[in-house]
Design a protein around this motif. Structure first.
Motif, PDB file in Angstrom:
ATOM      1  N   LEU A 180       0.838  -1.204   0.000  1.00  0.00           N
ATOM      2  CA  LEU A 180       0.000   0.000   0.000  1.00  0.00           C
ATOM      3  C   LEU A 180       0.873   1.255   0.000  1.00  0.00           C
ATOM      4  CD1 LEU A 180      -2.814  -1.100   2.476  1.00  0.00           C
ATOM      5  CD2 LEU A 180      -2.977  -0.850  -0.024  1.00  0.00           C
ATOM      6  N   ILE A 181       1.942   1.205   0.766  1.00  0.00           N
ATOM      7  CA  ILE A 181       2.869   2.355   0.794  1.00  0.00           C
ATOM      8  C   ILE A 181       3.452   2.572  -0.602  1.00  0.00           C
ATOM      9  CG2 ILE A 181       5.109   3.129   1.681  1.00  0.00           C
ATOM     10  CD1 ILE A 181       4.312   1.696   4.346  1.00  0.00           C
ATOM     11  N   MET A 182       3.830   1.486  -1.230  1.00  0.00           N
ATOM     12  CA  MET A 182       4.367   1.576  -2.591  1.00  0.00           C
ATOM     13  C   MET A 182       3.326   2.133  -3.565  1.00  0.00           C
ATOM     14  SD  MET A 182       5.699  -1.509  -5.051  1.00  0.00           S
ATOM     15  CE  MET A 182       7.056  -2.041  -4.026  1.00  0.00           C
ATOM     16  N   LEU A 183       2.105   1.632  -3.457  1.00  0.00           N
ATOM     17  CA  LEU A 183       1.043   2.103  -4.354  1.00  0.00           C
ATOM     18  C   LEU A 183       0.803   3.599  -4.172  1.00  0.00           C
ATOM     19  CD1 LEU A 183      -1.571  -0.809  -4.087  1.00  0.00           C
ATOM     20  CD2 LEU A 183      -0.123  -0.245  -6.059  1.00  0.00           C
ATOM     21  N   ARG A 184       0.747   4.001  -2.921  1.00  0.00           N
ATOM     22  CA  ARG A 184       0.456   5.413  -2.650  1.00  0.00           C
ATOM     23  C   ARG A 184       1.613   6.308  -3.088  1.00  0.00           C
ATOM     24  NH1 ARG A 184      -3.548   7.075  -3.284  1.00  0.00           N
ATOM     25  NH2 ARG A 184      -4.838   6.448  -1.511  1.00  0.00           N
ATOM     26  N   LYS A 185       2.810   5.804  -2.953  1.00  0.00           N
ATOM     27  CA  LYS A 185       3.982   6.573  -3.375  1.00  0.00           C
ATOM     28  C   LYS A 185       3.849   6.967  -4.856  1.00  0.00           C
ATOM     29  CE  LYS A 185       8.933   5.926  -4.237  1.00  0.00           C
ATOM     30  NZ  LYS A 185       9.910   4.834  -4.361  1.00  0.00           N
ATOM     31  N   ILE A 239      -7.731   3.676  -3.439  1.00  0.00           N
ATOM     32  CA  ILE A 239      -7.261   2.293  -3.477  1.00  0.00           C
ATOM     33  C   ILE A 239      -8.287   1.407  -2.776  1.00  0.00           C
ATOM     34  CG2 ILE A 239      -5.434   0.702  -2.762  1.00  0.00           C
ATOM     35  CD1 ILE A 239      -3.527   3.126  -2.670  1.00  0.00           C
ATOM     36  N   VAL A 240      -8.745   0.374  -3.469  1.00  0.00           N
ATOM     37  CA  VAL A 240      -9.641  -0.576  -2.806  1.00  0.00           C
ATOM     38  C   VAL A 240      -9.070  -1.979  -2.947  1.00  0.00           C
ATOM     39  CG1 VAL A 240     -11.132  -0.775  -4.859  1.00  0.00           C
ATOM     40  CG2 VAL A 240     -11.988  -1.495  -2.610  1.00  0.00           C
ATOM     41  N   TRP A 241      -8.964  -2.640  -1.821  1.00  0.00           N
ATOM     42  CA  TRP A 241      -8.516  -4.026  -1.815  1.00  0.00           C
ATOM     43  C   TRP A 241      -9.751  -4.917  -1.894  1.00  0.00           C
ATOM     44  CZ3 TRP A 241      -3.099  -4.901  -0.672  1.00  0.00           C
ATOM     45  CH2 TRP A 241      -2.712  -6.243  -0.829  1.00  0.00           C
ATOM     46  N   CYS A 242      -9.778  -5.753  -2.918  1.00  0.00           N
ATOM     47  CA  CYS A 242     -10.899  -6.672  -3.132  1.00  0.00           C
ATOM     48  C   CYS A 242     -10.475  -8.071  -2.771  1.00  0.00           C
ATOM     49  CB  CYS A 242     -11.246  -6.717  -4.615  1.00  0.00           C
ATOM     50  SG  CYS A 242     -11.883  -5.198  -5.204  1.00  0.00           S
ATOM     51  N   TYR A 243     -11.369  -8.811  -2.216  1.00  0.00           N
ATOM     52  CA  TYR A 243     -10.967 -10.158  -1.811  1.00  0.00           C
ATOM     53  C   TYR A 243     -12.184 -11.036  -1.585  1.00  0.00           C
ATOM     54  CZ  TYR A 243      -8.874 -13.915   0.904  1.00  0.00           C
ATOM     55  OH  TYR A 243      -8.488 -15.147   1.347  1.00  0.00           O
ATOM     56  N   GLY A 300      -9.914   1.682   0.801  1.00  0.00           N
ATOM     57  CA  GLY A 300     -11.037   0.884   1.281  1.00  0.00           C
ATOM     58  C   GLY A 300     -10.801  -0.595   1.086  1.00  0.00           C
ATOM     59  N   PHE A 301     -11.746  -1.348   1.562  1.00  0.00           N
ATOM     60  CA  PHE A 301     -11.709  -2.804   1.414  1.00  0.00           C
ATOM     61  C   PHE A 301     -13.107  -3.261   1.059  1.00  0.00           C
ATOM     62  CE2 PHE A 301     -12.816  -6.950   3.013  1.00  0.00           C
ATOM     63  CZ  PHE A 301     -11.796  -7.734   2.528  1.00  0.00           C
ATOM     64  N   ILE A 302     -13.185  -4.291   0.221  1.00  0.00           N
ATOM     65  CA  ILE A 302     -14.494  -4.875  -0.051  1.00  0.00           C
ATOM     66  C   ILE A 302     -14.355  -6.350  -0.389  1.00  0.00           C
ATOM     67  CG2 ILE A 302     -14.527  -4.303  -2.517  1.00  0.00           C
ATOM     68  CD1 ILE A 302     -17.488  -3.827  -2.259  1.00  0.00           C
ATOM     69  N   ASN A 303     -15.267  -7.117   0.179  1.00  0.00           N
ATOM     70  CA  ASN A 303     -15.332  -8.525  -0.210  1.00  0.00           C
ATOM     71  C   ASN A 303     -16.011  -8.659  -1.561  1.00  0.00           C
ATOM     72  OD1 ASN A 303     -15.872  -9.407   3.148  1.00  0.00           O
ATOM     73  ND2 ASN A 303     -14.300 -10.370   1.909  1.00  0.00           N
ATOM     74  N   LEU A 304     -15.449  -9.469  -2.424  1.00  0.00           N
ATOM     75  CA  LEU A 304     -16.180  -9.903  -3.611  1.00  0.00           C
ATOM     76  C   LEU A 304     -16.730 -11.287  -3.298  1.00  0.00           C
ATOM     77  CD1 LEU A 304     -13.813  -8.673  -6.451  1.00  0.00           C
ATOM     78  CD2 LEU A 304     -15.739  -7.516  -5.375  1.00  0.00           C
ATOM     79  N   PRO A 305     -17.954 -11.581  -3.770  1.00  0.00           N
ATOM     80  CA  PRO A 305     -18.592 -12.854  -3.383  1.00  0.00           C
ATOM     81  C   PRO A 305     -17.787 -14.079  -3.816  1.00  0.00           C
ATOM     82  CG  PRO A 305     -20.229 -11.353  -4.297  1.00  0.00           C
ATOM     83  CD  PRO A 305     -18.879 -10.717  -4.521  1.00  0.00           C
TER      84      PRO A 305
END
Lengths: 378, 378, 378, 378
Positions: free
Chosen positions: B292-297, B304-308, B336-341
């Motif tokens: 995440l630090i790398m992405l934001r850099k 940024i949303v982490w899907c899982y 953010g974060f979000i579950n994908l089904p």
């Protein structure tokens, strides 16, 4: 670095020990001409790699093909004139049997005398195995709907082109899969049971039904035996699905058509109130009856069902009238009629034709109908 | 008889005046390398006919491509090593503008150093027109799910092969289309945020994220500049979708892995009760934070949303723990974060991966999430 | 603590200034008898609270009713014989207009001479407002399918009971809503166009069509004027949907039936090969023709469409034959036929009848058909 | 003519030999109070006819109930204060066993101290049989979503009324049915885990969780033992589904609230950039942790899953942060988190709450999650 598989060996189509052939064939089967949309060849092989060798020709309407691996579509592409050696898969587990079906997406092209698709053979590093056979045989006879026109392409696309046609997303494919059926398809966009969409009397399917592939008229076609009488005994279907009438309906709303060869003008007329002119309607009905007689002559035991409605219901009653008249005069009871649901707004594909969604809905109705007939429940 | 279109003229890719390029590019843009699945080139042209000239190479994993005409998929096929001149359409209405997008189906292949796809130019008889631009920019970062593995092929197919991967039926494609978004994709089957599915510590996406295409490691890749530092300023996304964690989860259930170069063994362990060994879980969480630090850099303003979740939910809480720690330590709230089904029985494609149905369901959730974020409503 | 709303005032049905009445009415309209399934009364009111006062009677088959608030179903329940004052809503925002429709779920019961449902009036604390009117008028004529039998209840439920019938989940309701149509329904489970499912010749819908509600035969019915000739001029539909034939089909597979009053035995026979005995089939066809003549006599301008297929397609051709004969002999062109899709495995409700899913599928086909007809496009 | 069934005999609830009771019960079980939405009683009986005897009271928010016959909903209606003897079915085949479940649609009403629903017994002419038992036990804890608010009513309906709530179309019902689970529900519209939608600190579910039904506060409630400590040992769930957070999120966007009893003002604040004020967010997180501790105290073996998202995702990360902190501090691993998909345009019911469609989508995700957990696969 890519190294060609040195274990591949070439097997000519006539030497393939096991294969399913879909669609009509004539006297020439080696190389194997794939004449109609859906016409194809299916093999089950072991080995890591499989190629198919084909030859194509065409003029305006180039060839489109597709193939399925273990029942799931893998590729779809255009083939311009020439010889093509096409790799269908690579690096699969050697011993596992794979079933591959290669088929034509493009309908038989009555307007392109050069168009052809010949399967010459395969290259493989494994062995041919017995191909699973099917439970039923179904013949589909139709127009652009059965040619899958519009099943590819965007809603806005309105050209009349080869690439928009297909068997892969077509109700005939969906229906055959659901019923585990081998199939034949004879269809032509713009044609009717009596006349074409533009009143061209020559564009009627019955006139070509008894030839191997009467839609193909060029010299090459003649050599391949497409003009020969078809040997109906060679493949007797359990059911015949006739999906015709849409263009016969359209003709009533089009200007007259003069056949160049004869100078005779044909014209399906409307009454002033917008209804069909009865005498002209009789042309259609007579054509339906005659076609049913022809179908029964060649297919003694098949259940025949006339499907209609995916692009409008206007000829429902005239078609059923003809079917009833046929039943009455012949005593043939092994025949039915069913409406397929009209295409609604979200169901259109390209060129104002039914898209995949509409084909799905129609196939569900048809599958329900045929299931009962084929399983003998009704 | 087929006659080649004599009005075709060749235009090298660098001379195409208007084009959309999808996916990352490096210093070499002529010929244009398509590095990732979904990487592609899109043009709007008049004229009757359009060809694309490409060059490909590969070893085990052959190249697969697809193309869309006016937003609707038309062809999908394999390209073996060599030069290919591919006709994309013929005989269309000359003056009507057509938008064609040609793209790579196959992910960047870290295991095939020869694999490449270069677009050299087009042949056409019309003119290039301005290509419609997109409303948003989205970067998708992931594993086999984002590489579309299993979106082609039958449920029974379990080989690990190029042909089963794709962008055409992938949630990233569906999401981009629904949101009218340009996109970049960086994904690799089997890789994780910390380690690969088999505990191979080298197979983590962050290690390659800053290179143009760090997944490609051969000589050819080097020449094409894939090992160069990527110029993030050149394309700043509105949103970054990270869909990683599935292989980090799997690693816990696999044997240890020894990196050949170093002889060091890596092993994500389970407790006796089957739960994750906390210390090893920390490896994953630290990797999430660092990534995440790398992405934001490199992406200062992107949401940024982490899907899982598409292949199991086991790492949901560890991933969110890491995200929360990142938020706390950096003050970055634009994440953010979000579950994908999770994929259910009917949702599988081949190779026990999510099929088209599952990608459709997941994309609907993701589209809903992103719509609110991108439109600034939440 | 509950305190009755002291501002409620009682308004007798005849004093309600604005109301939509659904379904046929006879000479007695105060109290207002709701004679058929779907028969109902709709008002738009301000105020916090609304009650309806009804009186019911029945013997074996108790009354079932339902109501919708602003187009969404809110309640469904049984009413045993007696006077009922039913609160439809409470505590709504006073000034906002609410539209409430109270209707009968149970078909007219030819087998229960006591069954009745009378609306006597309303109690409200607001005002009656103009009720939105509808764009079209449709008359539905049918059997158990149109009575919504099986739209409630579990697949395993096989009793023949009032509670399984309904209008709320019925294709006639779905179709009327989608087309913004006022409707009349005349239907009776087990009845046909020629005879009932058990060869009972008395159970044909045409024999009751011209009475207000010829299905109701008791003394109470007579007093309410149900035996009176129906005044067709009072409500001329734009379309008539006839969904009959299912029981005429079943009769062929049942034993003979002797009418007690006359001692005459009726029997629709099969040939040895399982096909319909032609002469008996003529009974059905003649009944279709006669019924069409009757319908046209009373409904000069309505488009008439015969729907058929939700429980099997066997009579498709005989019905169309009759329709065609009717067209030919009368010159009436404002008539059509359409198949509704047969109920498949997942589509069944209780009692082996179409469930909500099947009614949904059928209504989509019918809506498509009627839309074109009513909007004058085809 | 209707004749009352003379074979009916009355059986008090405490004398019913076999019954499933859904929802929490306290010390008083005869008459049986149905305290929450979904609270109900289920019996399997032979006989032709079944009645249920209930007593209700209420003030503003009248009671709504529904019942299912053999798993399929049959009736739904309002019950005003008083004694009600309700016929559930008549004239069914005597010997066939029928399973009937009668349940409360209306949530426990914290704002209506009179509201109650007591089941006093049944009247039947058959026998009680063993009622099929369930495979799992699930406790659902939530807010208006779990109270099914908006699952009835039109999109335009925005009043806050009893009739719009329900269990019949609620994800908790769908989930329990799909998993064959007995269930308890504790939910209250507008309440949160820390505070209510309007910053009212008193409206938090944990404060009432340990009472039998702490949401009911009147004198009658006290007599029925609703204020008593709940005996958790009496019913230990396999899984606990907590669907809270939606109102805690809303509170941040509302004005401060002063508790009348204490004069203390509560206010969840936003930063100037629109993000949550960290200190106030901590209130929510602490409440989550405390509630998890409370849940685990009383439910030693249940898998606890926190569900969130049906009306927005804003608290996803804070909630997971709290769950992770709880895990870390307690070592409890039998806990998870999952997003349920946000409600999209077509998914709304009334009052801007998830409608039946949205509940269906959410339940599919939850069912997938719980299936793996309950079957021990993940």
């Amino acid at each position: 670095m890519y190294k060609p598989n040195e274990n591949l060996r070439k097997v000519n189509i006539e030497d393939v020990p096991f294969k399913n052939i879909y669609g009509r064939v004539g006297k020439v089967t080696s190389p194997l001409p794939l004449l109609f949309n859906g016409s194809g060849v299916e093999v089950t092989v072991t080995g890591q790699e499989l190629w198919i060798d084909v030859e194509t020709d065409s003029d305006f309407h180039e060839m489109w093909v597709a193939y399925e691996l273990n029942g799931s579509i893998m590729g779809r592409f255009m083939l311009l004139p020439g010889e093509h050696s096409i790799c269908l898969f690579r690096n699969m587990t050697f011993d596992a049997p794979k079933t591959v079906k290669f088929y034509r997406e493009l309908q038989a092209m009555s307007e392109d005398e050069y168009v052809k698709l010949l399967v010459k053979g395969f290259k493989l590093d494994g062995e041919f195995k017995e191909v699973p056979s099917h439970k039923y045989k179904i013949e589909f006879i139709g127009d652009s709907i059965t040619s899958g026109e519009g099943t590819y392409g965007a809603y806005e696309d309105t050209d009349w082109l080869a690439m928009y046609m297909g068997f892969s997303r077509n109700y005939a494919n969906m229906t055959s899969k659901a019923l585990d059926a081998d199939y034949h398809i004879i269809s032509q966009g713009g044609w009717g049971v009596y006349c074409g969409w533009d009143n061209d009397i020559r564009h009627n399917i019955p006139s070509v039904y008894e030839k191997v592939c009467g839609l193909s008229t060029g010299e090459a076609a003649r050599e391949l035996g497409m003009m020969d009488e078809y040997d109906f005994e060679s493949w007797q279907p359990d059911a015949i699905v006739v999906n015709l009438g849409t263009n016969d309906d359209t003709a009533f709303f089009q200007p007259p058509f003069t056949v160049p060869e004869t100078g005779i003008t044909y014209f399906q007329r409307l009454n002033e109130d917008g209804s069909f002119f009865e005498e002209d309607l009789m042309n259609v009905e007579k054509a339906v009856i005659d076609f049913l007689i022809m179908l029964r002559k060649h297919n003694k035991t098949a259940h025949i069902v006339w499907c209609y409605g995916m692009l409008g219901y206007r000829l429902t009653l005239p078609i059923t009238e003809a079917i009833n008249a046929y039943k009455l005069s012949t005593g043939d009871k092994n025949i039915g009629f069913i409406n397929l649901p009209n295409t609604t707004k979200d169901g259109y594909g390209s060129h104002m034709h039914p898209g995949e969604v509409s084909h799905r809905i129609a196939s569900e109705v048809l599958i329900g109908y045929l299931k009962e007939k084929l399983e003998g429940n009704q």
